[in-house]
Design an enzyme around this catalytic site. Structure first.
Site, PDB file in Angstrom:
ATOM      1  N   TYR A  96       0.832  -1.198   0.000  1.00 56.00           N
ATOM      2  CA  TYR A  96       0.000   0.000   0.000  1.00 56.00           C
ATOM      3  C   TYR A  96       0.870   1.253   0.000  1.00 56.00           C
ATOM      4  O   TYR A  96       0.572   2.228  -0.682  1.00 56.00           O
ATOM      5  CB  TYR A  96      -0.939   0.004   1.217  1.00 56.00           C
ATOM      6  CG  TYR A  96      -2.000  -1.067   1.156  1.00 56.00           C
ATOM      7  CD1 TYR A  96      -3.132  -0.911   0.371  1.00 56.00           C
ATOM      8  CD2 TYR A  96      -1.861  -2.237   1.889  1.00 56.00           C
ATOM      9  CE1 TYR A  96      -4.104  -1.899   0.313  1.00 56.00           C
ATOM     10  CE2 TYR A  96      -2.826  -3.230   1.842  1.00 56.00           C
ATOM     11  CZ  TYR A  96      -3.944  -3.059   1.051  1.00 56.00           C
ATOM     12  OH  TYR A  96      -4.905  -4.038   0.994  1.00 56.00           O
ATOM     13  N   ASN A 105       1.808  10.506  -3.454  1.00 57.62           N
ATOM     14  CA  ASN A 105       1.717  10.946  -2.071  1.00 57.62           C
ATOM     15  C   ASN A 105       2.112   9.791  -1.143  1.00 57.62           C
ATOM     16  O   ASN A 105       1.262   9.035  -0.680  1.00 57.62           O
ATOM     17  CB  ASN A 105       0.306  11.432  -1.739  1.00 57.62           C
ATOM     18  CG  ASN A 105       0.225  12.104  -0.391  1.00 57.62           C
ATOM     19  OD1 ASN A 105       1.131  11.996   0.427  1.00 57.62           O
ATOM     20  ND2 ASN A 105      -0.874  12.792  -0.159  1.00 57.62           N
ATOM     21  N   ASN A 119     -12.317   0.247  -5.420  1.00 52.80           N
ATOM     22  CA  ASN A 119     -12.059  -0.142  -6.809  1.00 52.80           C
ATOM     23  C   ASN A 119     -13.284  -0.834  -7.409  1.00 52.80           C
ATOM     24  O   ASN A 119     -13.649  -1.925  -6.972  1.00 52.80           O
ATOM     25  CB  ASN A 119     -10.838  -1.063  -6.849  1.00 52.80           C
ATOM     26  CG  ASN A 119     -10.485  -1.553  -8.230  1.00 52.80           C
ATOM     27  OD1 ASN A 119     -11.077  -1.158  -9.220  1.00 52.80           O
ATOM     28  ND2 ASN A 119      -9.496  -2.428  -8.292  1.00 52.80           N
ATOM     29  N   CYS A 127      -6.531  -5.124  -7.333  1.00 54.44           N
ATOM     30  CA  CYS A 127      -6.304  -4.676  -5.953  1.00 54.44           C
ATOM     31  C   CYS A 127      -5.994  -5.849  -5.027  1.00 54.44           C
ATOM     32  O   CYS A 127      -5.463  -5.640  -3.933  1.00 54.44           O
ATOM     33  CB  CYS A 127      -7.471  -3.844  -5.438  1.00 54.44           C
ATOM     34  SG  CYS A 127      -9.069  -4.613  -5.631  1.00 54.44           S
ATOM     35  N   HIS A 128      -6.250  -7.081  -5.458  1.00 55.91           N
ATOM     36  CA  HIS A 128      -5.860  -8.248  -4.657  1.00 55.91           C
ATOM     37  C   HIS A 128      -4.339  -8.386  -4.615  1.00 55.91           C
ATOM     38  O   HIS A 128      -3.803  -9.094  -3.779  1.00 55.91           O
ATOM     39  CB  HIS A 128      -6.510  -9.526  -5.203  1.00 55.91           C
ATOM     40  CG  HIS A 128      -6.107  -9.885  -6.591  1.00 55.91           C
ATOM     41  ND1 HIS A 128      -6.659  -9.266  -7.701  1.00 55.91           N
ATOM     42  CD2 HIS A 128      -5.204 -10.775  -7.059  1.00 55.91           C
ATOM     43  CE1 HIS A 128      -6.116  -9.779  -8.795  1.00 55.91           C
ATOM     44  NE2 HIS A 128      -5.234 -10.696  -8.434  1.00 55.91           N
ATOM     45  N   GLU A 155      -2.130 -16.796  -9.400  1.00 59.87           N
ATOM     46  CA  GLU A 155      -1.160 -16.000 -10.144  1.00 59.87           C
ATOM     47  C   GLU A 155       0.276 -16.369  -9.781  1.00 59.87           C
ATOM     48  O   GLU A 155       1.219 -15.754 -10.257  1.00 59.87           O
ATOM     49  CB  GLU A 155      -1.401 -14.509  -9.882  1.00 59.87           C
ATOM     50  CG  GLU A 155      -2.706 -14.022 -10.446  1.00 59.87           C
ATOM     51  CD  GLU A 155      -2.949 -12.550 -10.203  1.00 59.87           C
ATOM     52  OE1 GLU A 155      -2.057 -11.861  -9.659  1.00 59.87           O
ATOM     53  OE2 GLU A 155      -4.030 -12.067 -10.565  1.00 59.87           O
TER      54      GLU A 155
END
Length: 160
Positions: A96, A105, A119, A127-128, A155
């Site tokens: 993250y 940022n 999302n 996002c996983h 994956e």
């Protein structure tokens, strides 16, 4: 909404204006309505559902139908986070904190996590694949940690 039945659960795919706009994960509430889909939108959603099924069953080189999360994501920083996340491919992970840095940022780690939670196109914009910097857990996921672990494992990610 088109439906994709997989061994990981029931997914939905929504399209509007010629773009895939939302993936509904198992256990999600009804999709966010942003307008009335046309017949071509429903057909596109069907193509998206077929692509999603292929992805979940191991084909990670999908040519996704046209998609756009902007329809449902209005916060500028969230858009930046999702844009950066789209560069994290199958089998890759990012923290993250790194995602926040890439989005401009580095201190906005919680906002990066919020963007992942908001999302509208999970799996397409993976996002996983975002993990906490502290080891020992895969972190949260709107679809639940079990689904996140299963997607990561398919994956090639090995936890621990």
């Amino acid at each position: 909404m088109a439906h994709a039945e997989t061994d990981l659960g029931h997914f939905g795919v929504c399209a509007l204006g010629g773009l895939i706009t939302q993936i509904v994960l198992p256990g999600d509430n009804e999709p966010t309505s942003t307008g009335q889909p046309t017949a071509s939108d429903r057909e596109l959603a069907g193509h998206g559902a077929a692509a999603l099924t292929q992805f979940i069953h191991g084909n990670h080189h999908i040519d996704w139908p046209p998609y756009n999360p902007r329809v449902l994501v209005t916060a500028p920083f969230y858009r930046k986070v999702l844009a950066q996340l789209s560069f994290v491919g199958p089998g890759e992970t990012v923290t993250y904190g790194e995602l926040a840095r890439r989005a401009g940022n580095p201190r906005a780690v919680r906002a990066a996590a919020g963007a992942c939670a908001a999302n509208p196109l999970p799996i397409i914009i993976g996002c996983h694949r975002v993990l906490p910097a502290t080891g020992g857990t895969v972190g949260g996921y709107r679809g639940g940690q079990e689904l996140k672990r299963a997607l990561l494992a398919r994956e090639g990610y090995q936890e621990g």
